[in-house]
Every structure is written in C-alpha cells, then in structure tokens.
Design a protein around this motif. Sequence first.
Motif, PDB file in Angstrom:
ATOM      1  N   THR A   1       9.114   5.394 -17.931  1.00 30.67           N
ATOM      2  CA  THR A   1       8.225   5.000 -18.416  1.00 30.67           C
ATOM      3  C   THR A   1       8.075   5.629 -20.016  1.00 30.67           C
ATOM      4  OG1 THR A   1       6.069   6.219 -18.016  1.00 30.67           O
ATOM      5  CG2 THR A   1       6.834   4.555 -16.379  1.00 30.67           C
ATOM      6  N   SER A   2       7.223   4.922 -20.916  1.00 33.95           N
ATOM      7  CA  SER A   2       7.158   5.428 -22.238  1.00 33.95           C
ATOM      8  C   SER A   2       6.342   6.801 -22.260  1.00 33.95           C
ATOM      9  CB  SER A   2       6.567   4.595 -23.291  1.00 33.95           C
ATOM     10  OG  SER A   2       5.597   4.334 -22.729  1.00 33.95           O
ATOM     11  N   ALA A   3       5.657   6.941 -21.023  1.00 31.08           N
ATOM     12  CA  ALA A   3       4.886   8.116 -21.124  1.00 31.08           C
ATOM     13  C   ALA A   3       5.380   9.349 -20.304  1.00 31.08           C
ATOM     14  CB  ALA A   3       3.329   7.672 -20.583  1.00 31.08           C
ATOM     15  N   PHE A   4       6.162   8.963 -18.998  1.00 33.24           N
ATOM     16  CA  PHE A   4       6.493   9.948 -18.161  1.00 33.24           C
ATOM     17  C   PHE A   4       7.476   9.528 -17.199  1.00 33.24           C
ATOM     18  CE2 PHE A   4       2.548   8.312 -16.274  1.00 33.24           C
ATOM     19  CZ  PHE A   4       2.920   7.693 -15.048  1.00 33.24           C
ATOM     20  N   VAL A   5       8.183  10.159 -16.473  1.00 30.29           N
ATOM     21  CA  VAL A   5       9.291   9.625 -15.419  1.00 30.29           C
ATOM     22  C   VAL A   5       8.154   9.714 -14.093  1.00 30.29           C
ATOM     23  CG1 VAL A   5      11.154   9.895 -14.240  1.00 30.29           C
ATOM     24  CG2 VAL A   5      11.131  10.392 -16.818  1.00 30.29           C
ATOM     25  N   ALA A   6       8.177   8.540 -13.248  1.00 29.46           N
ATOM     26  CA  ALA A   6       7.522   8.568 -12.242  1.00 29.46           C
ATOM     27  C   ALA A   6       8.436   8.450 -11.113  1.00 29.46           C
ATOM     28  CB  ALA A   6       6.548   7.190 -11.954  1.00 29.46           C
ATOM     29  N   VAL A   7       8.150   9.429 -10.092  1.00 28.89           N
ATOM     30  CA  VAL A   7       9.182   9.576  -8.908  1.00 28.89           C
ATOM     31  C   VAL A   7       8.502   9.517  -7.645  1.00 28.89           C
ATOM     32  CG1 VAL A   7      10.597  11.032  -7.655  1.00 28.89           C
ATOM     33  CG2 VAL A   7      10.506  11.371 -10.143  1.00 28.89           C
ATOM     34  N   ASP A   8       8.764   8.463  -6.831  1.00 28.30           N
ATOM     35  CA  ASP A   8       7.969   7.851  -5.686  1.00 28.30           C
ATOM     36  C   ASP A   8       8.924   8.405  -4.411  1.00 28.30           C
ATOM     37  OD1 ASP A   8       6.056   7.035  -4.079  1.00 28.30           O
ATOM     38  OD2 ASP A   8       6.540   5.044  -4.256  1.00 28.30           O
ATOM     39  N   ILE A   9       8.538   9.187  -3.550  1.00 30.56           N
ATOM     40  CA  ILE A   9       8.951   9.317  -2.459  1.00 30.56           C
ATOM     41  C   ILE A   9       8.548   8.771  -1.184  1.00 30.56           C
ATOM     42  CG2 ILE A   9       9.916  11.507  -0.832  1.00 30.56           C
ATOM     43  CD1 ILE A   9       9.241  13.247  -2.986  1.00 30.56           C
ATOM     44  N   ASN A  10       9.555   7.888  -0.393  1.00 34.68           N
ATOM     45  CA  ASN A  10       9.304   7.184   0.818  1.00 34.68           C
ATOM     46  C   ASN A  10      10.005   7.464   1.953  1.00 34.68           C
ATOM     47  OD1 ASN A  10       7.538   4.929  -0.671  1.00 34.68           O
ATOM     48  ND2 ASN A  10       9.239   5.336  -2.134  1.00 34.68           N
ATOM     49  N   THR A  11       9.416   7.579   3.138  1.00 32.60           N
ATOM     50  CA  THR A  11       9.901   7.854   4.464  1.00 32.60           C
ATOM     51  C   THR A  11      10.843   6.641   4.828  1.00 32.60           C
ATOM     52  OG1 THR A  11       7.992   7.134   5.741  1.00 32.60           O
ATOM     53  CG2 THR A  11       8.260   9.438   4.934  1.00 32.60           C
ATOM     54  N   GLY A  12      10.613   5.549   4.543  1.00 27.65           N
ATOM     55  CA  GLY A  12      11.232   4.428   5.092  1.00 27.65           C
ATOM     56  C   GLY A  12      10.364   4.075   6.406  1.00 27.65           C
ATOM     57  N   SER A  13      11.065   3.614   7.402  1.00 23.96           N
ATOM     58  CA  SER A  13      10.314   2.936   8.601  1.00 23.96           C
ATOM     59  C   SER A  13       9.554   4.066   9.567  1.00 23.96           C
ATOM     60  CB  SER A  13      11.032   2.348   9.472  1.00 23.96           C
ATOM     61  OG  SER A  13      12.143   3.013  10.044  1.00 23.96           O
ATOM     62  N   ASP A  14       9.924   5.294   9.709  1.00 23.65           N
ATOM     63  CA  ASP A  14       9.499   6.614  10.313  1.00 23.65           C
ATOM     64  C   ASP A  14       8.285   7.119   9.613  1.00 23.65           C
ATOM     65  OD1 ASP A  14       8.626   8.591  11.835  1.00 23.65           O
ATOM     66  OD2 ASP A  14      10.816   9.058  12.368  1.00 23.65           O
ATOM     67  N   VAL A  15       7.083   7.009   9.921  1.00 26.00           N
ATOM     68  CA  VAL A  15       6.065   7.386   9.014  1.00 26.00           C
ATOM     69  C   VAL A  15       5.359   8.864   9.725  1.00 26.00           C
ATOM     70  CG1 VAL A  15       5.317   5.406   8.104  1.00 26.00           C
ATOM     71  CG2 VAL A  15       4.256   5.947  10.530  1.00 26.00           C
ATOM     72  N   SER A  16       6.164   9.356  10.624  1.00 28.60           N
ATOM     73  CA  SER A  16       5.581  10.592  11.123  1.00 28.60           C
ATOM     74  C   SER A  16       5.571  11.855  10.132  1.00 28.60           C
ATOM     75  CB  SER A  16       6.406  11.161  12.483  1.00 28.60           C
ATOM     76  OG  SER A  16       7.790  11.310  12.068  1.00 28.60           O
TER      77      SER A  16
ATOM     78  N   LYS B   1       7.603  14.567 -19.381  1.00 24.96           N
ATOM     79  CA  LYS B   1       6.805  14.727 -18.227  1.00 24.96           C
ATOM     80  C   LYS B   1       7.268  13.807 -16.988  1.00 24.96           C
ATOM     81  CE  LYS B   1       3.070  15.123 -21.533  1.00 24.96           C
ATOM     82  NZ  LYS B   1       1.579  14.661 -21.801  1.00 24.96           N
ATOM     83  N   ILE B   2       7.218  14.726 -15.930  1.00 24.65           N
ATOM     84  CA  ILE B   2       7.692  13.823 -14.717  1.00 24.65           C
ATOM     85  C   ILE B   2       6.515  14.250 -13.648  1.00 24.65           C
ATOM     86  CG2 ILE B   2       9.743  14.069 -12.593  1.00 24.65           C
ATOM     87  CD1 ILE B   2      11.222  15.618 -15.165  1.00 24.65           C
ATOM     88  N   VAL B   3       6.451  13.076 -12.960  1.00 24.29           N
ATOM     89  CA  VAL B   3       5.243  13.147 -12.047  1.00 24.29           C
ATOM     90  C   VAL B   3       5.874  12.773 -10.689  1.00 24.29           C
ATOM     91  CG1 VAL B   3       2.843  12.374 -11.193  1.00 24.29           C
ATOM     92  CG2 VAL B   3       3.487  12.561 -13.751  1.00 24.29           C
ATOM     93  N   VAL B   4       5.813  13.642  -9.644  1.00 24.99           N
ATOM     94  CA  VAL B   4       6.545  13.246  -8.305  1.00 24.99           C
ATOM     95  C   VAL B   4       4.955  12.954  -7.255  1.00 24.99           C
ATOM     96  CG1 VAL B   4       7.705  14.144  -6.374  1.00 24.99           C
ATOM     97  CG2 VAL B   4       8.297  14.820  -8.652  1.00 24.99           C
ATOM     98  N   GLU B   5       5.211  11.828  -6.697  1.00 22.76           N
ATOM     99  CA  GLU B   5       4.202  11.422  -5.581  1.00 22.76           C
ATOM    100  C   GLU B   5       5.045  11.421  -4.269  1.00 22.76           C
ATOM    101  OE1 GLU B   5       1.029   8.162  -5.515  1.00 22.76           O
ATOM    102  OE2 GLU B   5       2.923   7.293  -4.590  1.00 22.76           O
TER     103      GLU B   5
END
Length: 358
Positions: free
Chosen positions: A249-264, A291-295
């Motif tokens: 984005t113009s403010a920062f790089v957003a990084v979203d981590i996802n597990t897929g179907s297994d949510v354990s 700026k990089i923000v990791v969720e």
Amino acid sequence: MSNVTVLIEKYGIGHAVAAVEKGIVIDFLIDPLTEADASIVGSIVAAKFDRHLIGINGTFVTLPNNKKGFLRGVNNKQVHFVAPVYVDTYTEIHKKQPVSTRLILKGRYVILTPNRPGLSISRRIKSQIIRDNLCDTVSRVSGNLPTSCGLIVRSQAKFANESDLVFEIKEKIHQYSLIFDTDFYEPKIIIDPPKARDRAIVDWFFDEPYSLVEEDLCFDRFGVWEQIAKFMLQKVELKNGGFLIIEPTSAFVAVDINTGSDVSYTTALQTNLFAMEELPRQLAIRGLGGKIVVEFAPLSKKDRFRVEAQFKKAKTKARIECDIVGWTKLGNLELQKKRDKLPINQVLEKDQRFKASN
C-alpha cells in the motif's frame, strides 16, 4: 563450491539479472523498459536547496528534471544554493524523493567516503597475509586520496587482482573530483545511477566459483520468467499448504499469513515458521521495502521468539537488511526495510508477458 548461477540477458534500457541456486531464483534485478521510467535512485546529483521547514525538520530541494526532493534534518545551506546529494532510496510517485548529504562512492572492491577520512578493511577478511597485501596495494594509491576522504576495502577485495583493485580506487577518486572539484549552478546528475548489470556486479557476493551465463533468452532456458511471474501475484503458496498474501500500500506492506483448511495451533505455528523462512526472499525479489506489517496465523506470545529467530536466519540467507521493529498490541510484527529496488511490478506491469499476472 557455489551452486549459484548468475544469468544476464538484455532487457529494456539495460538488462535483467537473476541469481539462481539449484533452479530457484534467489535474487533479481531489472532495468525499466524505457528511459521515461528510469529512476535516479543510486545517483549523486546537484540539488538546489529550497526553504527549510522547522515544523517537519527538513528541507525541500529541487532535483534534475524539476523533480522535488526532501532532505531530513537541519542543514546550513542557503536558499537556492546548489550542492551534491545522494539519492539512496525509492519512494512512492506522489511523495518527495528522499535525499542525503552523506555521500558514498561504492564499487565492488572499495567504498570511498567523502568527509569521513580513514582506512578500514572488512572484518570478513580474516587472513592477515591478505590484509597486509591489501594494505600494501592501497598504500600505493592512497596518496592520491583527498585528505578529507576515507576508504573502505570490502570483503570481495580478497578475490581481486591487484590491477583491478588499483583501477577501481582510481576510478572512485576520479568520481570524487567530478563531485567536489566542480562548481554547480543548477540541478544536474553528476554520477549516473547504476543499472541492473552494474549493480549486480557491485552488490552480489557469492561463494567462489559460481557460474555466469550472459546471453539472449537465457532466462527462458533456465525457467526464470515463469518464476518471476509468480512474484507478480499477491498470493504465495507455502510448502505445508498455507499461504501468504502480500499487499503493498502507499503507507506500508501488509503481509497476511494463513493456514488454509487446517486451523490447529500446531499447523498455525508451522505455517508461521514457513512464512518467516520465505518472506525475506519475497521482499528481496519483489523489491518491496519501507514499513512492513505481518499478521500471523494464531500465535502465542511464547512462540514469538521462534518466528523472530526464523526470520533473522532467513534474512541472512537472503542477504537483505531488514530490521525487526517490534510487536504491536494486536500481535502484529513490524519490520523496516530500505526501499533499495524499484518494485518489479512497476517495471513489468508494462510488459505484455506479465499483464495477465496483474
């Protein structure tokens, strides 16, 4: 012995350069298609100083081609004074270009440091015999160094022929004279920014020996373009079935981590570790910074050290400088990385081969 192959082929106004290890692209540089899209980042330019603004602790400057820049901090230059500055980082098109009065003249073997005298040799050169030989070589040309200028001998100098080392030092001294022995009355480029091929020569250090292939269509032969196309996508598949979403984005790089179907939780932790292993390579090749923000996928506080350690290990392998700023109250990790490359999606979005990827 190195498993790295460096590939170079003509592209746009210069070249595309890729480093490939065991068939995987580990670094990438590319020049834009047209001169109109070229950047002045990496250049030393004469800039005209405009007004200093106390409220934001900085000075606006006028760069070549009437581009506007911003120099952070206090300066003692009068309005309309023209002086050399270094353009060292990329920024969004709608923002002023950051510049610095801290100049460096960087080569593959040495770095000249104006206004910072002294001689130093990289600590990575452990052999005292090699260090002594380098000191002898440098001493034969150091008499030509300006008194206010320092010299840093880089680690790659241990592989240099004596004549190549001397030639590069003399070249940097000549560039110094172009900057400081000339009076400037208007903004202009003094030292051109390095193009992809030259930058790879200066910045890429791999274990010797490594392979070098410079020919037309070598990217197709090694399957590089197919890999680069994936770096144009927001989604990055991980080897355990999880994935990353990387959104600049113009403010920062957003990084979203996802597990897929297994949510354990076990899978979430494994996915977070795989993501931290992959993220530095993604940032390096995509040319992303700021700026990089990791969720993260679900992550307990006791496991934060593990993901930090994984990231530090991976960024060393990817040869990038990226600082860990800290954790937010919402459990996101904040990173800070210099914008040292033009993002590849800005370069390749005009290439017909990659428009479908966007």
